[in-house]
Design a protein around this motif. Structure first.
Motif, PDB file in Angstrom:
ATOM      1  N   TYR A 195       0.837  -1.202   0.000  1.00  0.00           N
ATOM      2  CA  TYR A 195       0.000   0.000   0.000  1.00  0.00           C
ATOM      3  C   TYR A 195       0.872   1.252   0.000  1.00  0.00           C
ATOM      4  N   ASN A 196       0.400   2.249  -0.723  1.00  0.00           N
ATOM      5  CA  ASN A 196       1.109   3.522  -0.722  1.00  0.00           C
ATOM      6  C   ASN A 196       1.034   4.194   0.649  1.00  0.00           C
ATOM      7  N   CYS A 197      -0.021   3.876   1.441  1.00  0.00           N
ATOM      8  CA  CYS A 197      -0.224   4.551   2.722  1.00  0.00           C
ATOM      9  C   CYS A 197       0.608   3.945   3.860  1.00  0.00           C
ATOM     10  N   PHE A 221      -5.440   6.252   0.259  1.00  0.00           N
ATOM     11  CA  PHE A 221      -5.001   6.771   1.566  1.00  0.00           C
ATOM     12  C   PHE A 221      -5.241   5.769   2.689  1.00  0.00           C
TER      13      PHE A 221
END
Length: 482
Positions: free
Chosen positions: A45-47, A97
């Motif tokens: 995940y980017n978050c 997000f």
């Protein structure tokens, strides 16, 4: 040596929204390293915090078809606390997000991609599992794809799968046509005895149908989900699979939750000296939260999501009456606005007796477990529950409703046999809950010796991961041998 692959949408310390992450992050460390090579695969995940991304190394990448298009599948890896982790990289799917977005259709496509990618990376990373342990609906398509891939070649034949249900309420349901278009699976899978449920496609149902074994996170919950009330419309399937269904209670990380060494609490204590030292934590918490400084007052804690599932409609109904008693109440958590505001109201009305902390703090949660005398958890349903295990560990006696993991882990007090590690009530009823709280007050104030003996028994209970791991090892052995 047997190869085991855990597949999950979250895992501590990399990404966490709930108890699922604790299970997947803790359990692999407790298997016998001479017998099992346990690895974990997650989405990248980017978050995630940057420090975790910085630990990862690139392995390889390729393209895989999903929803009629070729999708990039990147593979990253790192080792953490002796466990090898793989991360599936695709910015199109994992750039949000949060791990789960508000759009259910998008979540279904995202985790369909993840499930297919988990199987597709195996030949590339050179790790062929004997068994894939899937967790919750986000990985429900893995056993389905595994069945489908078996037709494509020798490599995937003989790989076993286990589906663990952490909460049956969440199933990954969307309309059949859309899910079929996304997954690319043939019509054969979208019939009522496979993935279809009430005209829709159901990812968790697919996992339950195709997995070799199905587990859930307590023995009582495994029985409860065979009934219409708890079965979330899948009780028929649960009964059909009952020979392959079992419950194994989650463990607790006994290093992180250890009253003898916990750096978050004011005074460390153990089963031998809690009578003298545990009250010092209470005094410090009363000071910190602005409660009346009264070492003798019975303090009741609640650390929870403030939702109906957790029984807060019962608390709401009885709160004013409870505040008439000689107790202090400390609440920590967020959730439905009506319960957040209810606790704020009572903290204003009874300012020296009630503390409402409508946020989440890991530090404060440890202080509450270490300081309170009792812990209230009147859940409507509770697949496993971890808060009661933390309470027992810190000698804070749980007051629970007899459901799911609460029934399996809290032994109700018996004043005649002098047994028990807490208090419980059977019916989902506000008056029954209040009566049980008042019975606990009576024991606390009038039979202090019995109360302290109960605290000793509670602190001596063992719900560490070592226990759960042995049960999982036995389950694995039943499928793939020793």
């Amino acid at each position: 040596m047997k190869n085991i692959l855990f597949a999950s949408s979250e895992c501590v310390p990399f990404i966490k929204t709930g108890g699922l992450a604790d299970v997947v992050g803790s359990l692999p460390k407790y298997f016998d390293k001479d017998k099992y090579d346990v690895r974990v695969v997650l989405p990248k995940y980017n978050c995630m915090f940057q420090k975790w991304k910085d630990m990862m190394e690139y392995v390889d990448h390729f393209y895989m078809e999903l929803a009629g298009e070729d999708r990039y599948v990147g593979i990253m890896t790192c080792e953490y606390e002796g466990i090898r982790f793989y991360f599936i990289d695709n910015e199109y799917y994992f750039n949000g997000f949060a791990p789960y977005d508000g759009d259910p259709k998008w979540n279904i496509e995202k985790f369909a991609f993840f499930s297919k990618a988990v199987l597709s990376i195996l030949p590339v990373i050179g790790f062929r599992p004997d068994l894939i342990h899937c967790h919750d609906w986000q990985t429900g398509l893995i056993p389905v794809y595994l069945d489908n891939f078996r037709y494509l070649g020798e490599y995937y034949r003989g790989i076993k799968s286990i589906m663990t249900i952490h909460n049956l309420k969440f199933q990954g349901v969307w309309d059949r046509e859309t899910v079929q278009a996304i997954t690319g699976l043939p019509d054969y899978y979208f019939v009522p005895d496979k993935m279809e449920a009430y005209k829709d496609a159901n990812l968790l149902k697919g996992g339950i149908v195709y997995a070799d074994k199905v587990t859930t996170v307590s023995q009582t919950y495994a029985e409860e989900i065979k009934t219409p009330f708890y079965g979330e419309a899948l009780d028929g399937l649960m009964n059909a699979r009952s020979n392959d269904l079992c419950g194994i209670v989650n463990g607790l990380d006994y290093d992180d939750y250890n009253p003898e060494k916990d750096s978050r609490i004011v005074k460390n204590f153990n089963v031998g000296d809690f009578r003298k030292l545990k009250p010092m934590n209470k005094a410090a918490l009363q000071e910190e939260l602005g409660l009346d400084r009264d070492p003798k007052a019975m303090m009741i804690g609640m650390v929870s999501r403030l939702t109906d599932q957790k029984g807060f409609d019962l608390v709401d109904y009885m709160m004013d009456e409870l505040c008439q008693d000689a107790v202090q109440i400390v609440v920590l958590g967020t959730g439905e606005a009506k319960y957040e505001n209810m606790f704020r109201h009572f903290a204003w009305k009874y300012s020296g007796k009630v503390s409402a902390n409508i946020f989440y703090s890991e530090d404060l949660s440890h202080k509450i477990y270490a300081s309170c005398d009792a812990f209230l958890m009147p859940s409507l349903f509770e697949p496993c529950g971890l808060s009661q295990l933390m309470s027992l560990r810190y000698g804070t006696l749980p007051i629970v409703r007899e459901t799911g993991g609460l029934k399996d882990t809290v032994q109700p007090y018996n004043e005649y046999e002098k047994t028990g590690t807490g208090f419980s009530f059977a019916n989902y009823n506000a008056h029954e809950m209040l009566n049980t709280v008042r019975y606990a007050e009576h024991i606390y104030y009038d039979r202090k010796r019995d109360w302290n003996k109960m605290v000793e028994r509670a602190m001596e209970e063992d719900f560490s991961w070592g226990n759960s791991a042995i049960q999982y090892q036995n389950l694995y052995a039943s499928l793939i041998g020793e």
